[in-house]
Design a protein around this motif. Structure first.
Motif, PDB file in Angstrom:
ATOM      1  N   GLY A  69      15.415  50.675  93.772  1.00 34.80           N
ATOM      2  CA  GLY A  69      14.131  50.196  94.269  1.00 34.80           C
ATOM      3  C   GLY A  69      13.008  50.446  93.281  1.00 34.80           C
ATOM      4  O   GLY A  69      12.076  49.664  93.152  1.00 34.80           O
ATOM      5  N   MET A  70      13.102  51.547  92.545  1.00 34.65           N
ATOM      6  CA  MET A  70      12.073  51.892  91.573  1.00 34.65           C
ATOM      7  C   MET A  70      12.167  50.994  90.336  1.00 34.65           C
ATOM      8  O   MET A  70      11.158  50.590  89.769  1.00 34.65           O
ATOM      9  CB  MET A  70      12.230  53.360  91.160  1.00 34.65           C
ATOM     10  CG  MET A  70      11.159  53.842  90.216  1.00 34.65           C
ATOM     11  SD  MET A  70      11.313  55.584  89.820  1.00 34.65           S
ATOM     12  CE  MET A  70      12.802  55.641  88.883  1.00 34.65           C
TER      13      MET A  70
ATOM     14  N   GLU B  57      10.567  47.372  90.787  1.00 32.19           N
ATOM     15  CA  GLU B  57       9.163  47.287  91.223  1.00 32.19           C
ATOM     16  C   GLU B  57       8.263  47.110  90.000  1.00 32.19           C
ATOM     17  O   GLU B  57       8.273  47.953  89.094  1.00 32.19           O
ATOM     18  CB  GLU B  57       8.744  48.574  91.936  1.00 32.19           C
ATOM     19  CG  GLU B  57       9.344  48.743  93.304  1.00 32.19           C
ATOM     20  CD  GLU B  57       8.614  47.927  94.353  1.00 32.19           C
ATOM     21  OE1 GLU B  57       7.396  47.716  94.211  1.00 32.19           O
ATOM     22  OE2 GLU B  57       9.293  47.500  95.302  1.00 32.19           O
TER      23      GLU B  57
ATOM     24  N   GLU C 278      19.784  54.019  95.937  1.00 29.45           N
ATOM     25  CA  GLU C 278      18.834  53.079  96.548  1.00 29.45           C
ATOM     26  C   GLU C 278      17.414  53.337  96.048  1.00 29.45           C
ATOM     27  O   GLU C 278      16.663  52.400  95.751  1.00 29.45           O
ATOM     28  CB  GLU C 278      18.878  53.214  98.072  1.00 29.45           C
ATOM     29  CG  GLU C 278      18.021  52.209  98.794  1.00 29.45           C
ATOM     30  CD  GLU C 278      18.109  52.373 100.310  1.00 29.45           C
ATOM     31  OE1 GLU C 278      17.207  51.885 100.995  1.00 29.45           O
ATOM     32  OE2 GLU C 278      19.079  52.992 100.778  1.00 29.45           O
ATOM     33  N   TRP C 279      17.057  54.606  95.921  1.00 30.47           N
ATOM     34  CA  TRP C 279      15.717  54.960  95.448  1.00 30.47           C
ATOM     35  C   TRP C 279      15.528  54.500  94.003  1.00 30.47           C
ATOM     36  O   TRP C 279      14.500  53.925  93.646  1.00 30.47           O
ATOM     37  CB  TRP C 279      15.523  56.476  95.567  1.00 30.47           C
ATOM     38  CG  TRP C 279      14.236  56.960  95.011  1.00 30.47           C
ATOM     39  CD1 TRP C 279      12.990  56.774  95.517  1.00 30.47           C
ATOM     40  CD2 TRP C 279      14.071  57.708  93.807  1.00 30.47           C
ATOM     41  NE1 TRP C 279      12.056  57.362  94.710  1.00 30.47           N
ATOM     42  CE2 TRP C 279      12.693  57.953  93.649  1.00 30.47           C
ATOM     43  CE3 TRP C 279      14.946  58.208  92.844  1.00 30.47           C
ATOM     44  CZ2 TRP C 279      12.176  58.672  92.577  1.00 30.47           C
ATOM     45  CZ3 TRP C 279      14.433  58.925  91.785  1.00 30.47           C
ATOM     46  CH2 TRP C 279      13.062  59.140  91.665  1.00 30.47           C
ATOM     47  N   VAL C 280      16.538  54.745  93.147  1.00 36.05           N
ATOM     48  CA  VAL C 280      16.427  54.366  91.730  1.00 36.05           C
ATOM     49  C   VAL C 280      16.401  52.846  91.587  1.00 36.05           C
ATOM     50  O   VAL C 280      15.596  52.305  90.822  1.00 36.05           O
ATOM     51  CB  VAL C 280      17.582  54.987  90.907  1.00 36.05           C
ATOM     52  CG1 VAL C 280      17.644  54.407  89.513  1.00 36.05           C
ATOM     53  CG2 VAL C 280      17.423  56.490  90.832  1.00 36.05           C
TER      54      VAL C 280
ATOM     55  N   GLY D 181      21.372  58.623  98.934  1.00 35.89           N
ATOM     56  CA  GLY D 181      20.254  57.686  98.870  1.00 35.89           C
ATOM     57  C   GLY D 181      19.590  57.626  97.507  1.00 35.89           C
ATOM     58  O   GLY D 181      18.595  56.918  97.325  1.00 35.89           O
ATOM     59  N   VAL D 182      20.111  58.340  96.543  1.00 33.64           N
ATOM     60  CA  VAL D 182      19.512  58.354  95.202  1.00 33.64           C
ATOM     61  C   VAL D 182      19.643  56.979  94.551  1.00 33.64           C
ATOM     62  O   VAL D 182      18.704  56.507  93.898  1.00 33.64           O
ATOM     63  CB  VAL D 182      20.167  59.454  94.332  1.00 33.64           C
ATOM     64  CG1 VAL D 182      19.701  59.367  92.892  1.00 33.64           C
ATOM     65  CG2 VAL D 182      19.896  60.818  94.901  1.00 33.64           C
TER      66      VAL D 182
END
Length: 159
Positions: free
Chosen positions: A54-55, A58, A50-52, A47-48
């Motif tokens: 998404g960040m 933003e 997806e997190w990156v 999930g790294v």
């Protein structure tokens, strides 16, 4: 979703290259390529990615990074101004008019403060007496005298 697909494709390509390398009987290199090829798919599955992603997209995250950068810039600027305003030994460059002079340690009240003495002033003065040269009473040695000690040592050892 696009980032996950790209990572999966990179991993598949890396595993293909590792298979070709193993076919050429370079197993150590193939194992190393396999290890590198498994990293992107591992990041997707944890999930790294997806997190990156998404960040990165933003706007509030970028505003936060901007504020952190401005904070660091202010810290560095104030530190530089503070260093510039200090004198060479950590004292302020300009002392206030009402400041008292520092007292020397161990000095009594009202006693004059002595300044440091130059290093040459404490050296003893030598008189202008005559110095005797160590070889003044002897005549200079001849070349034969210089080797006489060596000849004696060689004769002693039978050479």
């Amino acid at each position: 979703m696009l980032a996950e697909t790209i990572c999966a494709a990179v991993s598949a390509a890396g595993l293909g290259i590792a298979a070709l390398t193993a076919y050429r009987r370079r197993f150590l290199t193939a194992a190393r390529i396999t290890a590198y090829a498994l990293v992107p798919i591992g990041l997707v599955l944890t999930g790294v990615v997806e997190w990156v992603s998404g960040m990165v997209f933003e706007p509030s995250v970028w505003i936060g990074f901007g504020l952190l950068g401005a904070s660091c810039l202010l810290f560095m600027t104030t530190r530089a101004v503070e260093r510039r305003s200090l004198g060479g030994a950590g004292k302020p460059a300009k002392e206030p008019k009402a400041a008292k002079a520092p007292k020397a340690s161990g000095a009594a009240k009202g006693a004059p403060v002595r300044d440091a003495v130059a290093p040459a002033a404490s050296a003893p003065s030598l008189g202008a007496g005559s110095r005797q040269q160590p070889d003044a009473g002897r005549a200079p040695a001849t070349p034969a005298d210089d080797f006489s000690d060596i000849e004696a040592i060689l004769k002693k050892h039978g050479i």
